[in-house]
Design a protein around this motif. Structure first.
Motif, short mmCIF file in Angstrom:
data_model
loop_
_atom_site.label_atom_id
_atom_site.label_comp_id
_atom_site.label_asym_id
_atom_site.label_seq_id
_atom_site.Cartn_x
_atom_site.Cartn_y
_atom_site.Cartn_z
N PHE A 142 39.97 -37.94 -16.32
CA PHE A 142 38.72 -37.74 -17.07
C PHE A 142 37.56 -38.17 -16.19
O PHE A 142 37.47 -39.30 -15.73
N ILE A 143 36.67 -37.23 -15.94
CA ILE A 143 35.45 -37.51 -15.20
C ILE A 143 34.30 -36.98 -16.04
O ILE A 143 34.29 -35.80 -16.40
N PRO A 144 33.35 -37.83 -16.41
CA PRO A 144 32.23 -37.38 -17.25
C PRO A 144 31.52 -36.16 -16.68
O PRO A 144 31.33 -36.05 -15.47
N GLU A 145 31.15 -35.25 -17.56
CA GLU A 145 30.49 -34.01 -17.15
C GLU A 145 29.23 -34.24 -16.33
O GLU A 145 29.01 -33.54 -15.32
N PRO A 146 28.37 -35.22 -16.70
CA PRO A 146 27.17 -35.47 -15.88
C PRO A 146 27.51 -35.87 -14.44
O PRO A 146 26.78 -35.51 -13.52
N VAL A 147 28.61 -36.61 -14.28
CA VAL A 147 29.03 -37.02 -12.93
C VAL A 147 29.46 -35.81 -12.12
O VAL A 147 29.09 -35.66 -10.96
N ILE A 148 30.23 -34.92 -12.75
CA ILE A 148 30.68 -33.70 -12.07
C ILE A 148 29.48 -32.86 -11.65
O ILE A 148 29.40 -32.39 -10.50
N ARG A 149 28.54 -32.66 -12.58
CA ARG A 149 27.37 -31.85 -12.25
C ARG A 149 26.56 -32.47 -11.11
O ARG A 149 26.09 -31.75 -10.22
N ALA A 150 26.42 -33.79 -11.14
CA ALA A 150 25.65 -34.48 -10.10
C ALA A 150 26.32 -34.33 -8.74
O ALA A 150 25.65 -34.09 -7.72
N LYS A 151 27.64 -34.46 -8.72
CA LYS A 151 28.38 -34.34 -7.44
C LYS A 151 28.27 -32.91 -6.89
O LYS A 151 27.99 -32.72 -5.71
N VAL A 152 28.49 -31.93 -7.76
CA VAL A 152 28.44 -30.53 -7.31
C VAL A 152 27.03 -30.17 -6.84
O VAL A 152 26.86 -29.50 -5.80
N PHE A 153 26.03 -30.64 -7.56
CA PHE A 153 24.64 -30.37 -7.17
C PHE A 153 24.33 -30.99 -5.81
O PHE A 153 23.74 -30.33 -4.93
N SER A 154 24.72 -32.24 -5.63
CA SER A 154 24.45 -32.94 -4.37
C SER A 154 25.14 -32.26 -3.20
O SER A 154 24.55 -32.07 -2.13
N ILE A 155 26.41 -31.89 -3.40
CA ILE A 155 27.17 -31.23 -2.34
C ILE A 155 26.57 -29.86 -2.01
O ILE A 155 26.50 -29.47 -0.84
N THR A 156 26.13 -29.15 -3.03
CA THR A 156 25.50 -27.84 -2.80
C THR A 156 24.25 -27.98 -1.94
O THR A 156 24.05 -27.22 -0.98
N ILE A 157 23.43 -28.96 -2.25
CA ILE A 157 22.21 -29.20 -1.49
C ILE A 157 22.53 -29.56 -0.04
O ILE A 157 21.96 -29.01 0.90
N LEU A 158 23.49 -30.49 0.14
CA LEU A 158 23.75 -31.04 1.47
C LEU A 158 24.60 -30.14 2.36
O LEU A 158 24.45 -30.16 3.58
N THR A 159 25.52 -29.37 1.77
CA THR A 159 26.42 -28.57 2.61
C THR A 159 26.06 -27.08 2.66
O THR A 159 26.61 -26.36 3.50
N VAL A 160 25.19 -26.63 1.78
CA VAL A 160 24.82 -25.21 1.78
C VAL A 160 23.32 -25.04 2.03
O VAL A 160 22.91 -24.42 3.03
N ILE A 161 22.50 -25.59 1.14
CA ILE A 161 21.05 -25.38 1.24
C ILE A 161 20.46 -26.01 2.49
O ILE A 161 19.72 -25.36 3.25
N LEU A 162 20.78 -27.30 2.73
CA LEU A 162 20.22 -27.99 3.89
C LEU A 162 20.62 -27.34 5.22
O LEU A 162 19.74 -27.13 6.08
N PRO A 163 21.90 -27.01 5.43
CA PRO A 163 22.26 -26.33 6.69
C PRO A 163 21.54 -24.99 6.88
O PRO A 163 21.19 -24.64 8.01
#
Length: 202
Positions: free
Chosen positions: A33-54
């Motif tokens: 069980f991982i809270p939904e807000p945590v999942i969204r925050a992780k996915v959002f952060s990873i998207t920014i750092l590994t896709v948008i920023l590069p």
């Protein structure tokens, strides 16, 4: 028609997307069980750092004439983007996916870091290992390990990934982006760190 299909495969399965795909795959399969807000925050952060920023970094490097194309066709062009990617991965390991929170993803990204360092080392030696194969092979190994770790049946996903790996390799050869040796080295660099790190979390 075949040319455009194979070219599109290189963009659809671009290596920038593989780290994010690993995170999404993990959250879709984990029984924890991982809270939904945590999942969204992780996915959002990873998207920014590994896709948008590069992508933004690429346009900056292109503007100052450090790279010529998104393909990074020469080993020299790869050096600065790979160094910056190493720094981004270290930031992710320290701030976004620390070991204490989600060990599986921590080691997945640690494996990506080692693969990137190996690719950077080879770039200094003027050898251009396939980053497409590094990314897809690393994700394949992680998905396979998760199926064992969580005791889930993902035979369909594994079969699909084998087809995709073959399609990516065919695409890179057809586009004359890599030699056979560069593709094989890419698979090796992508798989090996993930395989070695299984000892710490599987």
């Amino acid at each position: 028609m075949i040319h455009y299909l194979l070219k599109s495969i290189s963009y659809i399965f671009h290596p920038l997307l593989m780290p994010l795909l690993g995170v999404i795959f993990y959250f879709s399969k984990t029984p924890r069980f991982i809270p939904e807000p945590v999942i969204r925050a992780k996915v959002f952060s990873i998207t920014i750092l590994t896709v948008i920023l590069p992508i933004l970094i690429y346009f900056l490097l292109k503007t100052i004439k450090q790279v010529e194309s998104l393909e990074l066709k020469t080993s020299k062009e790869r050096i600065i983007p790979l160094i910056l990617n190493v720094l981004i991965l270290i930031l992710i390991l320290k701030r976004v996916l620390p070991y204490e929170e989600i060990p599986e993803l921590y080691y997945f990204y640690l494996g990506i870091l080692f693969s990137t360092l190996a690719c950077l080392f080879l770039a200094f030696l003027k050898f251009k290992a396939s980053i497409h194969m590094i990314g897809s092979a690393g994700f394949f190994m992680f998905a396979l390990a998760l199926s064992i770790h969580f005791k889930i049946n993902i035979n369909g996903t594994i079969a699909l990934m084998c087809v995709i790996l073959g399609a990516i390799a065919t695409s890179r050869l057809h586009l004359k982006a890599h030699t056979n040796a560069e593709l094989v080295m890419g698979v090796f660099i992508g798989l090996t760190p993930q395989l070695v790190l299984l000892n710490y979390w599987l």
